[in-house]
Design a protein around this motif. Structure first.
Motif: not given
Length: 162
Positions: A55-60, A101-107
């Motif tokens: 759940d890559y949005e939880s990284i931030l 960014f490393q996982k989602t490519g955004t930001g």
């Protein structure tokens, strides 16, 4: 099903261990019986949700909470760590955006923007010295930097996508 249990499981284990150690009165961990430790536990839970459950949005939020908790634990204890500046907080935000960014490519743009801002805040005196900027002239400009940030934010809100 496993993905949905990761975050609450780690929160319960972490908080349970925290309160167990606190009640047991072990003096080895006396400095860790504070609210930043609870923030660190929640940050670790978010990071586990982000990486283990994909759940890559939880990284931030994980990096932000873990980083802020660590900052509050080490500020004032380590001589090289700045404790009276907003720079470390902005640097933690930048790290969070880079890892996401490393996982989602955004930001990536936000990551670099926060990195530059953090470096300017952390090393302003050294940068000003290298560039030979007169302190009095720059102090007038620095009064308006919050307004500049607001203007840039409004620009991004109103900018139309191409």
């Amino acid at each position: 099903m496993k993905n949905q249990r990761m975050f609450p499981g780690i929160i319960l284990i972490g908080f349970g261990a925290y309160f167990f150690l606190q009640q047991s009165g072990i003096t080895l961990f006396q400095n860790f019986y504070t609210w930043p430790t609870l923030i660190i536990i929640v940050g670790i839970a978010f990071l586990a949700q982000g990486y283990a459950a994909k759940d890559y949005e939880s990284i931030l939020p994980g990096v932000i909470l873990l980083g802020f908790g660590l900052h509050f634990h080490i500020a004032g204890r380590l001589t090289f760590w700045p404790d009276n500046s907003i720079g470390p907080f902005i640097l933690i935000l930048s790290l969070g955006f880079f890892l996401r960014f490393q996982k989602t490519g955004t930001g990536l743009f936000q990551a670099f923007l926060f990195l530059v801002w953090a470096l300017l805040l952390l090393f302003y005196d050294k940068i000003a010295g290298y560039l030979g900027i007169v302190q009095n002239g720059m102090s007038q400009v620095l009064k308006f930097w919050p307004a500049l940030i607001i203007i840039i934010g409004i620009y991004f809100l109103l900018k139309k996508k191409k």
